[in-house]
Motif scaffolding. Structure first.
Motif, PDB file in Angstrom:
ATOM      1  N   ARG A 161       0.807  -1.216   0.000  1.00  0.00           N
ATOM      2  CA  ARG A 161       0.000   0.000   0.000  1.00  0.00           C
ATOM      3  C   ARG A 161       0.839   1.265   0.000  1.00  0.00           C
ATOM      4  N   GLU A 173      -5.885   7.340  -6.175  1.00  0.00           N
ATOM      5  CA  GLU A 173      -6.435   6.361  -5.254  1.00  0.00           C
ATOM      6  C   GLU A 173      -7.815   6.785  -4.788  1.00  0.00           C
ATOM      7  N   ARG A 275      -8.834   1.534  -3.421  1.00  0.00           N
ATOM      8  CA  ARG A 275      -8.356   0.954  -4.674  1.00  0.00           C
ATOM      9  C   ARG A 275      -8.032   2.090  -5.632  1.00  0.00           C
ATOM     10  N   TRP A 279      -5.184   0.820 -12.581  1.00  0.00           N
ATOM     11  CA  TRP A 279      -4.050   0.057 -12.081  1.00  0.00           C
ATOM     12  C   TRP A 279      -2.840   0.127 -13.004  1.00  0.00           C
ATOM     13  N   ASP A 289      -1.910  -5.311  -2.808  1.00  0.00           N
ATOM     14  CA  ASP A 289      -2.144  -4.125  -1.994  1.00  0.00           C
ATOM     15  C   ASP A 289      -1.680  -2.843  -2.667  1.00  0.00           C
ATOM     16  N   HIS A 292      -4.923  -2.176  -4.433  1.00  0.00           N
ATOM     17  CA  HIS A 292      -6.192  -2.199  -3.686  1.00  0.00           C
ATOM     18  C   HIS A 292      -5.942  -2.662  -2.244  1.00  0.00           C
ATOM     19  N   GLU A 337      -6.585  -5.513 -14.882  1.00  0.00           N
ATOM     20  CA  GLU A 337      -7.407  -4.614 -14.065  1.00  0.00           C
ATOM     21  C   GLU A 337      -8.894  -4.841 -14.307  1.00  0.00           C
ATOM     22  N   THR A 341     -11.083  -6.104 -11.055  1.00  0.00           N
ATOM     23  CA  THR A 341     -11.781  -5.045 -10.326  1.00  0.00           C
ATOM     24  C   THR A 341     -13.128  -5.482  -9.737  1.00  0.00           C
ATOM     25  N   ILE A 344     -12.628  -7.247  -6.406  1.00  0.00           N
ATOM     26  CA  ILE A 344     -12.089  -6.364  -5.369  1.00  0.00           C
ATOM     27  C   ILE A 344     -13.180  -5.434  -4.844  1.00  0.00           C
ATOM     28  N   GLN A 348     -14.424  -5.767  -0.942  1.00  0.00           N
ATOM     29  CA  GLN A 348     -14.312  -4.654  -0.008  1.00  0.00           C
ATOM     30  C   GLN A 348     -15.680  -4.268   0.553  1.00  0.00           C
TER      31      GLN A 348
END
Length: 403
Positions: A161, A173, A275, A279, A289, A292, A337, A341, A344, A348
């Motif tokens: 991250r 981000e 995320r 990307w 990470d 995301h 990506e 996506t 993800i 989340q």
């Protein structure tokens, strides 16, 4: 035509897995890791069925079986010191186990080393990217031998991250602000602890999670209010450690007072979730990470990172082996990506709902937990609440390695 090359920055779960998958297909792959070993404090160890399945698809089943692990067989939920629910993990299908990330990464990297196209550089601190003709063509790094430049046809960021590639690429981000942080503590397991159990203790003002590590010690996650760590540590050690201990059941509190020194050395995790809006930039793909950062709820970080690597390999291997041009490489990166996506975003959202269920304790929480006990005892839990739990265990979409 000769295969194109790849640089992977960061030897975490996503980076090590992708490096292995590329190298075994004969793609020149350089894996850069800033640390000299894999020893880290409180890295994610919870391997869900989704992550274990991904490793099996990588033909690492035998090596995985030889790693020390602590299977999780039952989940317990306590409210104000009283157990309200006991849920067998078997109702979700698939295995869940704690596996030391250090051992897992060493295993994957050792497998990658069996391939002559794999190069592993430890102690390589990436400082900047190298630009050529409007795209990233490599990185500059400080190494134990001095500054070096590493060139490749594509650079993949798996450096977490705080990714340096994210910073240098000016990625946007989309943060999802969190209202909690975590204090991680590890103590010897008490003699009465049930092997295979994961316990969540909830009160109106706190949440604490316990699980056995792969080396037989008890890992404890004390959930604290976002930003509260500084105020906590400003108080006398005896005071703030006792506040944490008082959260727990009487028998656990007695055990933790014996190991108060371990609590005073708690490792702080600043919980960050979000995320990237995109990307990729020309010459760069971020996964794991770096693309995301995940909530610690449900132990998803390591699992979705390895799944990212399988999808990345599916799209990158064919074009790298074919010696494709830059635009084709960048298109393949964008497809990674696009494919990853949806899971993800969904995962989340699931993590947020799980967190709200336990951490935003209000008047309805005690009733909710009593109903949870009823549901689990009558088998209705799997019917009414199992969809979310199964997603945490198996993933939201199927991921199949095709290369």
């Amino acid at each position: 035509m000769a295969a194109k090359s790849a640089i992977i920055v960061g030897a975490g779960p996503a980076g090590a897995s992708l490096a292995y998958l590329l190298a075994r297909r004969g793609i020149p792959t350089t894996l850069l890791e800033k640390h000299l070993d894999f020893n880290r404090s409180f890295r994610g160890e919870a391997m869900q069925a989704s992550g274990l399945d991904a490793l099996c698809q990588m033909n690492l089943s035998d090596q995985l079986d030889r790693l020390p692990k602590a299977p999780i067989s039952v989940g317990e939920i306590y409210l104000n010191g009283t157990r309200r629910a006991r849920i067998p993990m078997s109702i979700f299908g698939g295995q869940i186990a704690m596996i030391a990330q250090r051992a897992l990464l060493e295993m994957i990297v050792n497998e990658a080393k069996q391939h002559r196209t794999f190069h592993f550089v430890q102690g390589a601190m990436v400082r900047d990217v190298i630009q050529q003709n409007g795209r990233v063509a490599g990185v500059r790094a400080d190494t134990p031998e001095g500054p070096r430049e590493f060139l490749a046809d594509i650079v993949i960021g798996t450096d977490g991250r705080n990714s340096i590639l994210r910073k240098r690429g000016s990625f946007e981000e989309m943060a999802d602000p969190q209202d909690f942080d975590v204090l991680w503590v590890e103590v010897p397991a008490p003699s009465w602890w049930e092997p295979g159990a994961i316990r969540t203790e909830v009160s109106q003002r706190s949440m604490t999670v316990y699980m056995m590590s792969s080396d037989g010690r008890l890992r404890i996650a004390f959930i604290i209010a976002k930003g509260g760590f500084k105020e906590l540590r400003a108080r006398p050690t005896e005071s703030w450690t006792e506040d944490l201990i008082r959260r727990t059941t009487p028998e656990m509190a007695e055990h933790l007072r014996i190991h108060r020194d371990a609590i005073s050395r708690a490792v702080f995790l600043d919980v960050v979730v979000g995320r990237l809006a995109r990307w990729t930039v020309p010459g760069v793909l971020l996964i794991g990470d770096a693309a995301h950062p995940m909530s610690p709820i449900g132990g998803q970080g390591i699992n979705v990172a390895i799944r990212d690597s399988l999808v990345a390999a599916n799209h990158l291997c064919p074009v790298l082996l074919a010696g494709a041009d830059a635009s084709t490489l960048d298109a393949a990166a964008r497809h990674v990506e696009i494919e990853r996506t949806p899971e993800i975003v969904a995962m989340q959202a699931i993590q947020k709902k799980q967190g709200d269920l336990f951490m935003k304790a209000g008047y309805g929480l005690p009733l909710g937990l009593r109903l949870l006990s009823l549901l689990s005892n009558t088998g209705l839990f799997n019917l009414l609440m199992g969809k979310r739990a199964k997603a945490l265990s198996h993933g939201v979409v199927p991921v199949r390695l095709t290369v």
